[in-house]
Design an enzyme around this catalytic site. Structure first.
Site, PDB file in Angstrom:
ATOM      1  N   ASP A 131     -54.635  -4.035  -9.681  1.00 38.71           N
ATOM      2  CA  ASP A 131     -54.765  -2.920  -8.762  1.00 38.71           C
ATOM      3  C   ASP A 131     -53.424  -2.263  -8.467  1.00 38.71           C
ATOM      4  O   ASP A 131     -52.595  -2.827  -7.753  1.00 38.71           O
ATOM      5  CB  ASP A 131     -55.393  -3.416  -7.461  1.00 38.71           C
ATOM      6  CG  ASP A 131     -55.875  -2.280  -6.577  1.00 38.71           C
ATOM      7  OD1 ASP A 131     -55.524  -1.130  -6.845  1.00 38.71           O
ATOM      8  OD2 ASP A 131     -56.617  -2.551  -5.620  1.00 38.71           O
TER       9      ASP A 131
ATOM     10  N   ASP B 295     -54.210   5.907 -11.222  1.00 34.89           N
ATOM     11  CA  ASP B 295     -54.753   4.712 -10.584  1.00 34.89           C
ATOM     12  C   ASP B 295     -55.427   3.807 -11.610  1.00 34.89           C
ATOM     13  O   ASP B 295     -56.052   4.288 -12.560  1.00 34.89           O
ATOM     14  CB  ASP B 295     -55.759   5.132  -9.510  1.00 34.89           C
ATOM     15  CG  ASP B 295     -56.303   3.963  -8.721  1.00 34.89           C
ATOM     16  OD1 ASP B 295     -55.513   3.079  -8.358  1.00 34.89           O
ATOM     17  OD2 ASP B 295     -57.518   3.933  -8.475  1.00 34.89           O
TER      18      ASP B 295
END
Length: 449
Positions: free
Chosen positions: A122, A322
C-alpha cells in the site's frame, strides 16, 4: 481445497528460496560492485498463488469487487487528504471487506527463524504492521501469526525511541512504545512497536537479512477480515519501510487478468530498478503526486485545460499514483473529453450498452477480439514521461461478452488517481531523495535476470 493447495505452493516456494539461497551465498564473492536488490514477490489477490483465489468466482464477481473497492478507496483517499481523520494513516479504513478482493500482497519473512507473512502492499500507508501473538482480537490469516517470543531477534521499542513519536497514536505503556491506528468507521489496529530482522531475496537468487527494522506488532485488530497478515506501508512517512531501507523502491505489475502470472515484484533500497525517464513527484500526506500535462488518444491530444490536473491551494484536485486503487479516476474536465473520443472510436465497432450503476461507457464484445488496432491512450507527464494504456489497461471485462472503460469520473474533489490497471506492464520506480518517479514499459519477467 484450492486454498490449501495454494498455501502449500506458497510455503514450498518460501522454503525453496531459503534452501537454494544458502548454497548461492556460500559461493558468492565477498566483493560486491553494486547494491543487492532486496526483492519480494508480489501476489495479486486474484491469482492462483493467493489464498484468496476462488476458482468459482466468475468475471462478473471479480469486476464487481474491483469497482466497489476502487470506489471506496478513492473516496477514502480524498477524505484523508482533506484531513477528515488526522489520526488515520491507513487507507484500508472502512473498505477492508471489499479491498480484500483486490491489490497485491508481498511475501516477506520476519524474525529468527524467518516466518513468512503476507502483507498488503500500500503506497497510501506508512507503518508496516502484522498480527502478532498473543492476539486478543485478531482475524484468521492464511499463514501462522507471528509470535515474537519465538524469535531471537525481536525487541519491543522503548518509548524514548525517535520512531515511537512517528507512529500513529503512539503512547507509552510500561516503558514500551504502543501504537493505535484509527479508522474512519471506528475500527482500529493496536499493539506495540518493535524491531525485527527482515529477510529478502537478492538479485543473485540468494537471501539477505536486514536487522532492527521497525514494525507494528498488532495484538488487537478490529473490523478487518481476510487472510493477509497485515499492511506493508510504502508511503513517504519516516517510519515506513521505504525510508528505513534507503528511500528508493520499485515495483513491476504484470497483467492482472492472468491468474497464472508469477513475475510481479517489489524491490527496496539502492538496488531498486530505476530505468526509463523520470518525472517529478510531490508528497502530500505521505501520498505521491505527479504532474500530468495532457492525455492523448493515438496521435490526438485531447482538449483538456492544464488546470484540470493542478492541485489548488485548498487541496482540491491533483494527480496521485496509487498501488491500492485498481481503476483510474479523472475529473470531469478530463474524463468527458476522453469519454467522448472513446465513444467516437467505438461507433460502428461494438455496441454501446446501458449500465446505469456504472459511470463509464460499457460495450458488448470481447476486448482482445473486437479492439484489435484500437489506439493507445497515453498519459503525458512532465519531462516527457508517458504512461501508455493499451486495451487491457483501458477496459475491464465485466462478463464473458461485455466490457467497460476502466477509467471513471472522480468521485469527489476533482482528484486524478492513476490506478493499478493503468500501471500494468510497467516498472514504476520511486526515488524519494530525488523527488522523482521513473516509468518503463517492460515484461516484469525480464527484471528477474
Amino acid at each position: 481445497m484450492a486454498v490449501l493447495f495454494n498455501l502449500f505452493l506458497l510455503s514450498c516456494f518460501t522454503l525453496l528460496c531459503f534452501t537454494t539461497s544458502t548454497t548461492s551465498l556460500a559461493t558468492t564473492s565477498p566483493t560486491i560492485t553494486k547494491p543487492k536488490r532486496l526483492v519480494t514477490k508480489l501476489i495479486h489477490h486474484n491469482s492462483v498463488y493467493s489464498p484468496y483465489y476462488n476458482p468459482k468466482d466468475n468475471i462478473a464477481d471479480r469486476a464487481r469487487h474491483t469497482i466497489d473497492s476502487s470506489n471506496a478507496r478513492s473516496d477514502y483517499i480524498w477524505k484523508k487528504i482533506q484531513g477528515v481523520s488526522l489520526d488515520t494513516d491507513d487507507v484500508r479504513a472502512g473498505v477492508i471487506a471489499e479491498t480484500k478482493h483486490e491489490g497485491f500482497m508481498a511475501n516477506i519473512s520476519i524474525g529468527s527463524p524467518p516466518v513468512p507473512q503476507l502483507l498488503v502492499m500500500d503506497t497510501g500507508s506508512g507503518l508496516l504492521w502484522t498480527q502478532c501473538q498473543p492476539c486478543t482480537h485478531c482475524f484468521t490469516q492464511a499463514l501462522p501469526i507471528f509470535n515474537p517470543p519465538e524469535s531471537s531477534t525481536y525487541s519491543t521499542l522503548p518509548c524514548t525511541s525517535p520512531s515511537c513519536y512517528r507512529a500513529p497514536g503512539s503512547n507509552c505503556q510500561a516503558s514500551h512504545c504502543a501504537f493505535k491506528q484509527g479508522y474512519i468507521d471506528g475500527t482500529s489496529v493496536s499493539g506495540f512497536l518493535g524491531t525485527e530482522k527482515f529477510t529478502f531475496e537478492t538479485s543473485d537468487e540468494g537471501i539477505t537479512s536486514i536487522p532492527n527494522l521497525v514494525l507494528g506488532c498488532a495484538n488487537s485488530v478490529g473490523g478487518f477480515g481476510g487472510q493477509s497478515s497485515g499492511i506493508l506501508g510504502l508511503a513517504a512517512d519516516k517510519i515506513s519501510l521505504v525510508n528505513q531501507l534507503g528511500s528508493k523502491f520499485s515495483y513491476c505489475f504484470g497483467p492482472i487478468r492472468d491468474p497464472q502470472y508469477s513475475h510481479n515484484q517489489l524491490i527496496f533500497g539502492d538496488g531498486a530498478i530505476i530505468q526509463g525517464s523520470s518525472t517529478p513527484i510531490e508528497i502530500l500526506a505521505g501520498l505521491y503526486f505527479l504532474t500530468l500535462e495532457s492525455i492523448s488518444v493515438g496521435e490526438k491530444k485531447l482538449d483538456i485545460l492544464p488546470e484540470v490536473f493542478t492541485m489548488t491551494p485548498a487541496g482540491k484536485g491533483g494527480v496521485m499514483i496509487d498501488s491500492g486503487t485498481t481503476l483510474t479516476y479523472l475529473p470531469r474536465g478530463a474524463f468527458d473529453p476522453l469519454n467522448a473520443e472513446v465513444l467516437r472510436l467505438m461507433d460502428g465497432l461494438v455496441q454501446l450498452v446501458s449500465r446505469p450503476s456504472y459511470a463509464a461507457p460499457c460495450f458488448n464484445g470481447v476486448i482482445n477480439r473486437d479492439l484489435v488496432g484500437f489506439p493507445v491512450v497515453t498519459f503525458n507527464f512532465a519531462n516527457e514521461v508517458d504512461l501508455a494504456l493499451d486495451v487491457e489497461s483501458l477496459f475491464i471485462e465485466t462478463s464473458p461478452n461485455q466490457f467497460c472503460m476502466a477509467v471513471l469520473p472522480s468521485i469527489a474533489n476533482d482528484m486524478t488517481i492513476i490506478g493499478v490497471m493503468a500501471q500494468q506492464n510497467y516498472n514504476i520506480a520511486y526515488d524519494l531523495d530525488g523527488n522523482s518517479v521513473s516509468m518503463e514499459r517492460i515484461d516484469c519477467e525480464l527484471l528477474e535476470s
